[in-house]
Enzyme design. Structure first.
Site, short mmCIF file in Angstrom:
data_model
loop_
_atom_site.label_atom_id
_atom_site.label_comp_id
_atom_site.label_asym_id
_atom_site.label_seq_id
_atom_site.Cartn_x
_atom_site.Cartn_y
_atom_site.Cartn_z
NE ARG A 259 -3.74 -2.38 2.12
CZ ARG A 259 -4.73 -2.70 2.91
NH1 ARG A 259 -5.07 -1.87 3.89
NH2 ARG A 259 -5.42 -3.81 2.74
NE ARG A 274 -1.54 4.48 9.16
CZ ARG A 274 -2.80 4.11 8.98
NH1 ARG A 274 -3.20 3.75 7.79
NH2 ARG A 274 -3.64 4.12 9.98
CD GLU A 346 -9.10 -1.54 9.79
OE1 GLU A 346 -9.15 -0.29 9.84
OE2 GLU A 346 -9.19 -2.19 8.74
CB SER A 349 -11.72 -4.44 7.53
OG SER A 349 -12.77 -3.57 7.22
NE ARG A 388 -2.55 -2.11 11.28
CZ ARG A 388 -3.36 -1.11 10.96
NH1 ARG A 388 -4.65 -1.16 11.27
NH2 ARG A 388 -2.88 -0.05 10.34
#
Length: 421
Positions: A259, A274, A346, A349, A388
């Site tokens: 990403r 991140r 988070e 999802s 994560r």
RNA sequence: GGAGAGGUGCCGGAGCGGUCGAACGGGUCGGUCUCGAAAACCGAAGUACGGGUAACCGUACCGUGGGUUCGAAUCCCACCCUCUCCGCCA
């Protein structure tokens, strides 16, 4: 992609749905393009029918040696008219598509209203969050162990990369294998090892393109690095007509995710929360419309099961309209408690995209006993983000002496080790 | 990367530029026959868009996109993919 018939049938409802996303009305514009398109299409088809008739007549006439010059002259003018009208139809269609393909999916009626994450609704909390007092953050733990290196990662690649080594590298792999094991052996998912470089069509199918190109990495030969295995897994059924008996299809994959993180400059800059690259075990289901809601719940529970087994504190959050992703009609986020950060973050999802992606990629099935075809429903969820999860494990099971206790379920993949450091 | 061959319906496989949405074979579905089944025989069956309350009508689709032509599955160009051989390579 939206069903133009549904917009025609009830434009006001369509605009109300957009309003829930904080978007201005679009139906009037869309319907104008639609009508222009249909008008020129009808005109084109009418002339094509005439042209075909003339061509057939010329064929017959030629065989009997009759003169065809008058017919050919008429056909010639028809050809010009068709070309012009076809261009009009295509232009109108392009305008229509352009307008439609940028609009997000319609929200499920149950989705809470709200502009951003502050309006999300916590549905369920599992486990007891470990107090933040005295807890260190994952990068402090990892760096102290000498097994997590951001300086060297920056040397190689720049910011937002990490180097894990030794027991932490192994822990990352253990987490991934544990997740895959559960999903394939207990939860009924089929493991897939998909391409990580995909073309425009695949990115369009799941909704990353055309709107979100800036979030992606592009190769010099025009392909894209997958930001999630949702893209290759879901696009597996693109353009296909599946038998109802083949549904639901449940697929899982462990892949790196890439990403660009454009627009997140300055956010979560410390540590590996991140990153430009991270591993994730993804879950994807292809279902009938009747099955998708139950499948969404089932999938979410599969992801929750992973967190529970790891002994992490987590909660399920129902995303509000403003926070629900482009392709999704309804999304549950799973947030894990990070004691070091003292925050819920988070880690998964799970989204039901209904027929939104299916329309974009033209993925259909034959209803049992019914006639014709229907669009499938597609769902995707993280099951879960490996990087994560690693962070959560480090922060949750850190000990005062700087070591980290390995959750029991991971020990088989850690050579039986009970602790790191 | 170089040379060659090829991409047609669920599958295999035909298809002098006109009567081809597409022969033929297999498979599938329905029927006849049978106590039942098999075999045999008869029949049905693509997808999408546009118009119509509907029956139905029209249009498009033979890898994709252009072009030639009154007319293209059939001719031309580009691209994509598959196969064979050579080179390179984990």
């Amino acid at each position: 992609m939206h069903d133009i018939r549904a917009i025609r049938a009830d434009p006001a409802a369509f605009d109300r749905a957009l309003a829930r996303r904080g978007l201005p009305p679009a139906s009037a514009d869309i319907l104008a393009h639609d009508e222009a398109r249909r008008a020129s299409l009808a005109a084109v088809q009418e002339r094509q029918a005439r042209r075909n008739a003339i061509a057939r007549e010329i064929g017959r006439a030629k065989r009997s040696g009759a003169d065809t010059s008058a017919l050919e002259a008429e056909a010639l003018t028809l050809r010009e008219e068709i070309a012009a009208l076809e261009a009009e139809a295509q232009a109108a269609e392009a305008r229509l598509t352009h307008a439609l393909e940028r609009l997000p999916n319609r929200l499920d009626p149950e989705v809470p209203d709200g502009p951003d994450e502050s309006a999300n609704v916590v549905l369920h909390v599992h486990g007891t969050p470990r107090p933040a007092e005295g807890a260190r953050q994952h990068f402090e733990i990892g760096e102290a162990l000498g097994l997590m290196d951001f300086a060297r990662a920056a040397k190689l690649s720049g910011s937002r990369f990490a180097v894990l080594s030794g027991a932490l590298a192994r822990l990352e792999r253990a987490l991934a294998e544990f997740m895959l094991e559960r999903h394939t052996q207990a939860n009924g998912y089929t493991e897939v090892s998909p391409p990580l470089l995909v073309n425009d069509a695949a990115m369009y199918g799941t909704g990353q393109l055309p709107k979100f190109a800036e979030d992606l990495f592009r190769t010099t030969d025009g392909r894209w690095l997958v930001p999630t295995a949702e893209v290759p897994l879901t696009n597996l059924v693109a353009g296909e007509i599946l038998e109802a008996a083949a549904l639901p299809m449940r697929l899982t994959a462990l892949t790196p995710c890439f990403r660009a993180e454009a627009g997140s400059a300055g956010r979560d800059v410390r540590g590996m929360l991140r990153q430009h690259q991270f591993w994730k075990v993804e879950l994807v289901s292809i279902t009938t419309p009747e099955q998708s809601e139950a499948e969404h719940e089932r999938m979410t529970r599969c992801a929750e099961g992973i967190l529970t087994e790891l002994g992490l504190a987590w909660r399920r959050v129902f995303l509000c309209g403003g926070d629900t992703g482009f392709a999704s009609a309804r999304t549950y986020d799973l947030e894990v408690w990070l004691p070091g950060q003292g925050a819920w973050r988070e880690i998964s999802s799970c989204s039901n995209c209904r027929d939104f992606q299916a329309r974009r990629m033209n993925a259909r099935y034959r209803p049992a006993g019914g006639k014709g075809t229907e669009f499938v429903h597609t769902l995707n969820g993280s099951g879960v983000a490996v990087g994560r999860a690693l962070i959560a494990v480090l922060e949750t099971f850190q000990n005062a002496d700087g070591s980290v206790t390995v959750p029991e379920v991971l020990r088989p993949w850690m050579g039986g080790a009970e602790r790191i450091g």
